[in-house]
Write an enzyme that holds these catalytic residues in place. Structure first.
Site, mmCIF file in Angstrom:
data_model
loop_
_atom_site.group_PDB
_atom_site.id
_atom_site.type_symbol
_atom_site.label_atom_id
_atom_site.label_comp_id
_atom_site.label_asym_id
_atom_site.label_seq_id
_atom_site.Cartn_x
_atom_site.Cartn_y
_atom_site.Cartn_z
ATOM 1 N N PHE A 1 -6.231 7.080 7.117
ATOM 2 C CA PHE A 1 -6.769 5.764 7.480
ATOM 3 C C PHE A 1 -5.709 4.661 7.471
ATOM 4 C CE2 PHE A 1 -7.568 6.227 2.860
ATOM 5 C CZ PHE A 1 -6.961 5.084 2.375
ATOM 6 N N ARG B 1 -17.591 -7.630 -3.049
ATOM 7 C CA ARG B 1 -17.806 -6.622 -2.000
ATOM 8 C C ARG B 1 -19.281 -6.268 -1.867
ATOM 9 N NH1 ARG B 1 -12.479 -3.112 -3.792
ATOM 10 N NH2 ARG B 1 -10.991 -4.053 -2.329
ATOM 11 N N HIS C 1 -8.914 -8.149 -1.743
ATOM 12 C CA HIS C 1 -8.063 -7.261 -2.541
ATOM 13 C C HIS C 1 -7.923 -7.834 -3.941
ATOM 14 C CE1 HIS C 1 -4.679 -4.798 -3.856
ATOM 15 N NE2 HIS C 1 -4.155 -5.921 -4.336
ATOM 16 N N THR D 1 -14.059 -0.082 -4.295
ATOM 17 C CA THR D 1 -13.420 -0.101 -2.973
ATOM 18 C C THR D 1 -14.439 0.031 -1.838
ATOM 19 O OG1 THR D 1 -11.527 0.974 -4.006
ATOM 20 C CG2 THR D 1 -11.598 1.006 -1.604
ATOM 21 N N GLU E 1 2.839 -6.343 -7.226
ATOM 22 C CA GLU E 1 2.272 -6.974 -6.022
ATOM 23 C C GLU E 1 2.578 -8.472 -5.976
ATOM 24 O OE1 GLU E 1 -1.893 -5.965 -6.049
ATOM 25 O OE2 GLU E 1 -1.488 -3.829 -5.751
ATOM 26 N N TYR F 1 0.840 -1.211 0.000
ATOM 27 C CA TYR F 1 0.000 0.000 0.000
ATOM 28 C C TYR F 1 0.868 1.252 0.000
ATOM 29 C CZ TYR F 1 -4.253 -2.775 0.972
ATOM 30 O OH TYR F 1 -5.327 -3.643 0.901
HETATM 31 N N1 UDP Z 1 -9.403 1.938 2.661
HETATM 32 C C1 UDP Z 1 -9.983 2.403 3.834
HETATM 33 N N2 UDP Z 1 -10.556 3.642 3.829
HETATM 34 C C2 UDP Z 1 -10.595 4.418 2.724
HETATM 35 C C3 UDP Z 1 -9.992 3.953 1.535
HETATM 36 C C4 UDP Z 1 -9.410 2.701 1.540
HETATM 37 O O1 UDP Z 1 -9.973 1.719 4.858
HETATM 38 O O2 UDP Z 1 -11.142 5.532 2.796
HETATM 39 C C5 UDP Z 1 -8.792 0.605 2.651
HETATM 40 C C6 UDP Z 1 -9.690 -0.450 2.014
HETATM 41 O O3 UDP Z 1 -9.509 -1.668 2.721
HETATM 42 C C7 UDP Z 1 -9.129 -0.561 0.617
HETATM 43 C C8 UDP Z 1 -7.636 -0.374 0.880
HETATM 44 O O4 UDP Z 1 -7.588 0.635 1.892
HETATM 45 O O5 UDP Z 1 -9.443 -1.789 0.016
HETATM 46 C C9 UDP Z 1 -6.827 0.054 -0.301
HETATM 47 O O6 UDP Z 1 -7.395 1.181 -0.883
HETATM 48 P P1 UDP Z 1 -7.415 1.345 -2.468
HETATM 49 O O7 UDP Z 1 -7.846 2.752 -2.742
HETATM 50 O O8 UDP Z 1 -6.128 0.857 -3.043
HETATM 51 O O9 UDP Z 1 -8.632 0.393 -2.893
HETATM 52 P P2 UDP Z 1 -8.713 -1.075 -3.528
HETATM 53 O O10 UDP Z 1 -7.662 -1.154 -4.611
HETATM 54 O O11 UDP Z 1 -8.502 -2.066 -2.422
HETATM 55 O O12 UDP Z 1 -10.107 -1.164 -4.085
#
Ligand code: UDP
Length: 162
Positions: free
Chosen positions: A68, A113, A126, A102, A137, A60
């Site tokens: 967060f 989801r 993920h 997300t 990754e 990440y």
């Molecule tokens: N996340 C969170 N709060 C937010 C945005 C993201 O807790 O406001 C967490 C969530 O678990 C997410 C992960 O951080 O899946 C990674 O964020 P990303 O934007 O990369 O989303 P993803 O690729 O997982 O859809």
């Protein structure tokens, strides 16, 4: 031959999918794997592990400064993760669509989801968001020898090769 052709045209990709600790706790591993199997993708790597802070800060890396992020690390280290590498035609974009947005509140029914989660901080799974991201990754989560090249016998049924 057709398979080789697809590889050269860039159609066959690999992506990282991981069942997050809430997904493992809620016993969703089987049904998440099943969705990818049913679609026709090929499993080439699979393991259960406890993610470390170091792994997560690389995984990440674009999010480490976000407010967060500490909660995200607590969440992702709260229990085991099941990490997988799936291979197939257009698998990166297709898995993102199967997983959904997300924020589960925006995720349509029928997505992982949208069917199995409610809140962005507990979104069950993920999936890599680009081909380049997936390559990065996969290298982080798996050693080369943990990924298997094998022939899936139903290939001629799931791919039109011409
Ligand atoms: N996340 C969170 N709060 C937010 C945005 C993201 O807790 O406001 C967490 C969530 O678990 C997410 C992960 O951080 O899946 C990674 O964020 P990303 O934007 O990369 O989303 P993803 O690729 O997982 O859809």
């Amino acid at each position: 031959i057709g398979y080789l052709l697809l590889s050269f045209t860039g159609g066959v990709e690999r992506t990282l999918v991981a069942v997050k600790p809430d997904g493992v706790q809620r016993r969703y591993v089987g049904q998440i794997i099943q969705r990818f199997e049913k679609r026709g993708f090929k499993l080439v790597g699979l393991k259960m592990l406890q993610a470390s802070d170091g792994l997560l800060s690389q995984h990440y890396r674009e999010l480490v400064k976000k407010p967060f992020y500490p909660n995200l690390v607590d969440y992702m280290t709260s229990g085991p993760v099941v990490a997988m590498v799936w291979e197939g035609l257009n698998v990166v974009q297709s898995s993102r669509r199967m997983v959904g947005p997300t924020n589960p509140a925006e995720a349509p029914a029928g997505t992982v989801r949208g069917d199995l989660s409610l809140h962005v901080s507990r979104n069950v799974v993920h999936a890599s968001d680009s081909v380049e991201g997936a390559e990065r990754e996969i290298k982080l989560w798996f050693e080369g020898k943990e990924l298997l090249n094998w022939e899936c016998y139903d290939h001629s049924l799931t791919y039109k090769e011409d």
